[in-house]
Design a protein around this motif. Structure first.
Motif, PDB file in Angstrom:
ATOM      1  N   LEU A 120     -18.791  -8.128  -5.855  1.00 53.59           N
ATOM      2  CA  LEU A 120     -17.763  -9.048  -6.337  1.00 53.59           C
ATOM      3  C   LEU A 120     -18.135  -9.591  -7.709  1.00 53.59           C
ATOM      4  CD1 LEU A 120     -15.280 -10.964  -5.830  1.00 53.59           C
ATOM      5  CD2 LEU A 120     -16.952 -12.568  -4.872  1.00 53.59           C
ATOM      6  N   HIS A 121     -19.381  -9.984  -7.869  1.00 54.96           N
ATOM      7  CA  HIS A 121     -19.847 -10.604  -9.108  1.00 54.96           C
ATOM      8  C   HIS A 121     -19.722  -9.634 -10.288  1.00 54.96           C
ATOM      9  CE1 HIS A 121     -21.677 -14.082 -10.884  1.00 54.96           C
ATOM     10  NE2 HIS A 121     -22.781 -13.464 -11.256  1.00 54.96           N
ATOM     11  N   VAL A 122     -20.058  -8.359 -10.060  1.00 54.37           N
ATOM     12  CA  VAL A 122     -19.948  -7.367 -11.127  1.00 54.37           C
ATOM     13  C   VAL A 122     -18.494  -7.215 -11.572  1.00 54.37           C
ATOM     14  CG1 VAL A 122     -20.112  -4.870 -11.575  1.00 54.37           C
ATOM     15  CG2 VAL A 122     -22.067  -6.110 -10.659  1.00 54.37           C
ATOM     16  N   GLU A 123     -17.565  -7.194 -10.630  1.00 54.52           N
ATOM     17  CA  GLU A 123     -16.141  -7.118 -10.995  1.00 54.52           C
ATOM     18  C   GLU A 123     -15.748  -8.302 -11.874  1.00 54.52           C
ATOM     19  OE1 GLU A 123     -13.577  -6.826  -7.582  1.00 54.52           O
ATOM     20  OE2 GLU A 123     -14.805  -5.230  -6.698  1.00 54.52           O
ATOM     21  N   ASN A 124     -16.182  -9.498 -11.490  1.00 55.68           N
ATOM     22  CA  ASN A 124     -15.829 -10.700 -12.242  1.00 55.68           C
ATOM     23  C   ASN A 124     -16.544 -10.758 -13.590  1.00 55.68           C
ATOM     24  OD1 ASN A 124     -13.941 -11.790 -10.441  1.00 55.68           O
ATOM     25  ND2 ASN A 124     -15.582 -12.538  -9.139  1.00 55.68           N
ATOM     26  N   ILE A 125     -17.778 -10.296 -13.643  1.00 54.57           N
ATOM     27  CA  ILE A 125     -18.496 -10.241 -14.916  1.00 54.57           C
ATOM     28  C   ILE A 125     -17.779  -9.305 -15.871  1.00 54.57           C
ATOM     29  CG2 ILE A 125     -20.616  -9.402 -16.021  1.00 54.57           C
ATOM     30  CD1 ILE A 125     -22.127 -10.525 -13.532  1.00 54.57           C
ATOM     31  N   GLU A 126     -17.379  -8.147 -15.376  1.00 55.66           N
ATOM     32  CA  GLU A 126     -16.624  -7.204 -16.213  1.00 55.66           C
ATOM     33  C   GLU A 126     -15.371  -7.863 -16.766  1.00 55.66           C
ATOM     34  OE1 GLU A 126     -17.014  -4.082 -17.354  1.00 55.66           O
ATOM     35  OE2 GLU A 126     -19.001  -3.866 -16.463  1.00 55.66           O
ATOM     36  N   GLN A 127     -14.619  -8.532 -15.884  1.00 55.81           N
ATOM     37  CA  GLN A 127     -13.341  -9.129 -16.294  1.00 55.81           C
ATOM     38  C   GLN A 127     -13.514 -10.295 -17.264  1.00 55.81           C
ATOM     39  OE1 GLN A 127     -10.894 -10.510 -13.052  1.00 55.81           O
ATOM     40  NE2 GLN A 127      -9.439 -11.491 -14.408  1.00 55.81           N
ATOM     41  N   PHE A 128     -14.395 -11.220 -16.947  1.00 56.86           N
ATOM     42  CA  PHE A 128     -14.456 -12.465 -17.708  1.00 56.86           C
ATOM     43  C   PHE A 128     -15.550 -12.511 -18.769  1.00 56.86           C
ATOM     44  CE2 PHE A 128     -12.556 -13.859 -13.631  1.00 56.86           C
ATOM     45  CZ  PHE A 128     -11.345 -14.324 -14.132  1.00 56.86           C
ATOM     46  N   PHE A 129     -16.563 -11.654 -18.652  1.00 57.61           N
ATOM     47  CA  PHE A 129     -17.711 -11.731 -19.552  1.00 57.61           C
ATOM     48  C   PHE A 129     -17.750 -10.576 -20.535  1.00 57.61           C
ATOM     49  CE2 PHE A 129     -22.352 -11.150 -20.342  1.00 57.61           C
ATOM     50  CZ  PHE A 129     -22.622 -12.387 -20.894  1.00 57.61           C
ATOM     51  N   PHE A 130     -17.538  -9.356 -20.067  1.00 57.09           N
ATOM     52  CA  PHE A 130     -17.659  -8.203 -20.960  1.00 57.09           C
ATOM     53  C   PHE A 130     -16.346  -7.792 -21.619  1.00 57.09           C
ATOM     54  CE2 PHE A 130     -21.808  -7.312 -18.850  1.00 57.09           C
ATOM     55  CZ  PHE A 130     -22.565  -7.337 -20.004  1.00 57.09           C
ATOM     56  N   ARG A 131     -15.241  -7.776 -20.881  1.00 59.99           N
ATOM     57  CA  ARG A 131     -13.976  -7.329 -21.488  1.00 59.99           C
ATOM     58  C   ARG A 131     -13.561  -8.128 -22.721  1.00 59.99           C
ATOM     59  NH1 ARG A 131     -10.977  -6.400 -15.972  1.00 59.99           N
ATOM     60  NH2 ARG A 131     -12.144  -4.558 -15.306  1.00 59.99           N
ATOM     61  N   PRO A 132     -13.782  -9.439 -22.772  1.00 59.58           N
ATOM     62  CA  PRO A 132     -13.411 -10.179 -23.982  1.00 59.58           C
ATOM     63  C   PRO A 132     -14.245  -9.810 -25.217  1.00 59.58           C
ATOM     64  CG  PRO A 132     -13.556 -11.674 -22.114  1.00 59.58           C
ATOM     65  CD  PRO A 132     -14.134 -10.362 -21.666  1.00 59.58           C
ATOM     66  N   VAL A 133     -15.411  -9.199 -25.018  1.00 61.20           N
ATOM     67  CA  VAL A 133     -16.281  -8.810 -26.131  1.00 61.20           C
ATOM     68  C   VAL A 133     -15.977  -7.349 -26.483  1.00 61.20           C
ATOM     69  CG1 VAL A 133     -18.691  -8.479 -26.835  1.00 61.20           C
ATOM     70  CG2 VAL A 133     -18.079 -10.409 -25.377  1.00 61.20           C
ATOM     71  N   PRO A 134     -15.766  -7.049 -27.765  1.00 62.85           N
ATOM     72  CA  PRO A 134     -15.494  -5.653 -28.142  1.00 62.85           C
ATOM     73  C   PRO A 134     -16.588  -4.718 -27.627  1.00 62.85           C
ATOM     74  CG  PRO A 134     -15.191  -7.111 -30.027  1.00 62.85           C
ATOM     75  CD  PRO A 134     -15.782  -7.947 -28.923  1.00 62.85           C
ATOM     76  N   ALA A 135     -16.193  -3.548 -27.142  1.00 60.81           N
ATOM     77  CA  ALA A 135     -17.121  -2.597 -26.514  1.00 60.81           C
ATOM     78  C   ALA A 135     -18.316  -2.289 -27.408  1.00 60.81           C
ATOM     79  CB  ALA A 135     -16.383  -1.317 -26.130  1.00 60.81           C
ATOM     80  N   GLU A 136     -18.076  -2.159 -28.702  1.00 59.86           N
ATOM     81  CA  GLU A 136     -19.168  -1.791 -29.606  1.00 59.86           C
ATOM     82  C   GLU A 136     -20.165  -2.932 -29.829  1.00 59.86           C
ATOM     83  OE1 GLU A 136     -15.615  -3.039 -32.146  1.00 59.86           O
ATOM     84  OE2 GLU A 136     -15.924  -1.812 -30.363  1.00 59.86           O
ATOM     85  N   HIS A 137     -19.870  -4.143 -29.338  1.00 60.67           N
ATOM     86  CA  HIS A 137     -20.756  -5.303 -29.501  1.00 60.67           C
ATOM     87  C   HIS A 137     -21.503  -5.649 -28.212  1.00 60.67           C
ATOM     88  CE1 HIS A 137     -18.778  -7.078 -33.288  1.00 60.67           C
ATOM     89  NE2 HIS A 137     -18.273  -5.873 -33.096  1.00 60.67           N
ATOM     90  N   ARG A 138     -21.117  -5.067 -27.100  1.00 57.07           N
ATOM     91  CA  ARG A 138     -21.626  -5.515 -25.797  1.00 57.07           C
ATOM     92  C   ARG A 138     -23.137  -5.346 -25.641  1.00 57.07           C
ATOM     93  NH1 ARG A 138     -16.561  -3.033 -22.482  1.00 57.07           N
ATOM     94  NH2 ARG A 138     -15.061  -4.554 -23.289  1.00 57.07           N
ATOM     95  N   GLU A 139     -23.664  -4.219 -26.064  1.00 56.40           N
ATOM     96  CA  GLU A 139     -25.109  -3.997 -25.908  1.00 56.40           C
ATOM     97  C   GLU A 139     -25.895  -4.982 -26.766  1.00 56.40           C
ATOM     98  OE1 GLU A 139     -28.424  -0.457 -26.381  1.00 56.40           O
ATOM     99  OE2 GLU A 139     -26.316   0.102 -26.166  1.00 56.40           O
ATOM    100  N   ARG A 140     -25.464  -5.184 -27.996  1.00 56.12           N
ATOM    101  CA  ARG A 140     -26.135  -6.132 -28.882  1.00 56.12           C
ATOM    102  C   ARG A 140     -26.008  -7.558 -28.340  1.00 56.12           C
ATOM    103  NH1 ARG A 140     -28.216  -6.896 -34.197  1.00 56.12           N
ATOM    104  NH2 ARG A 140     -28.975  -9.017 -34.048  1.00 56.12           N
ATOM    105  N   PHE A 141     -24.821  -7.882 -27.824  1.00 58.24           N
ATOM    106  CA  PHE A 141     -24.569  -9.189 -27.226  1.00 58.24           C
ATOM    107  C   PHE A 141     -25.554  -9.432 -26.074  1.00 58.24           C
ATOM    108  CE2 PHE A 141     -21.807 -11.702 -24.191  1.00 58.24           C
ATOM    109  CZ  PHE A 141     -21.886 -12.896 -24.880  1.00 58.24           C
ATOM    110  N   ALA A 142     -25.703  -8.459 -25.197  1.00 58.48           N
ATOM    111  CA  ALA A 142     -26.635  -8.587 -24.066  1.00 58.48           C
ATOM    112  C   ALA A 142     -28.075  -8.744 -24.563  1.00 58.48           C
ATOM    113  CB  ALA A 142     -26.501  -7.387 -23.134  1.00 58.48           C
TER     114      ALA A 142
END
Length: 160
Positions: A120-142
Motif C-alpha cells: 500500500l505504501h509503495v502505491e501511495n509513495i508513487e502517487q504522492f511523492f514520485f509522480r509530482p517530481v519529473p522522472a529525470e529528477h527522481r534519482e537525484r532527488f532521492a
C-alpha cells in the motif's frame, strides 16, 4: 546575507526552501500515514519500526537501536514497542549475550502486516511523492534526500 527584518526573514530563500521541505513532509506524513492506519491498523511510526526490525532479520534489534533510528527516547521506544507487542506485531526477548538487553523481533503477523502495509505504501509513495517530481529528477532527488538525512542523523547526539 544578514536578516534584518521579519519580512526579509519570511522571504529568505533558505528559510522558504526548508519550510517547503517541512510542509511537504508534514502533508505526506498525514496522507500516507492516514492510509496505513485505515487499511492496516498501524501508525506510520509503527510501520517505520516494523521496517527497521524487519531489516535486522531474525537476530532482532535492541530498543536503543530502534530509539536511535527513530529519534525517540529509549522510554518512548519502549512504550511504542509495548503497543506493537500488544497488537502481536513484535516480540521482546532477552538477548542471549546480555539479559538486561531486550531484542525486538517481528512476529508472523508483524511480517505479514509489514508486507501488506509496504504494498500500500509503495502505491501511495508513487502517487504522492514520485509522480509530482519529473522522472529525470527522481534519482537525484532521492540521492539528495539521503544526503540530508545522513547529515542530520550524524549531527544528532548518540544515545548511551
Amino acid at each position: 546575507m544578514e536578516i534584518t527584518s521579519a519580512q526579509q526573514a519570511g522571504y529568505d530563500p533558505r528559510i522558504l526552501a526548508f519550510g517547503r521541505l517541512q510542509g511537504a513532509a508534514n502533508r505526506l506524513e498525514y496522507l500516507l500515514g492516514r492510509e496505513l492506519e485505515r487499511e492496516c491498523g498501524i501508525t506510520h511510526l509503527m510501520y517505520e519500526v516494523l521496517l527497521i526490525v524487519g531489516r535486522a532479520g531474525p537476530d532482532g534489534l535492541t530498543m536503543r537501536s530502534i530509539a536511535q533510528e527513530q529519534v525517540l527516547t529509549t522510554g518512548g521506544a519502549t512504550r511504542l514497542v509495548d503497543r506493537m507487542a500488544a497488537l502481536d506485531l513484535v516480540t521482546r526477548t532477552p538477548s542471549p549475550r546480555d539479559g538486561r538487553v531486550q531484542l525486538v523481533r517481528l512476529t508472523p503477523l508483524g511480517e505479514e502486516t509489514t508486507v501488506r502495509a509496504s504494498r500500500l505504501h509503495v502505491e501511495n509513495i508513487e502517487q504522492f511523492f514520485f509522480r509530482p517530481v519529473p522522472a529525470e529528477h527522481r534519482e537525484r532527488f532521492a540521492d539528495d534526500l539521503r544526503a540530508l538525512s545522513h547529515a542530520a542523523r550524524d549531527a544528532l547526539p548518540r544515545l548511551r
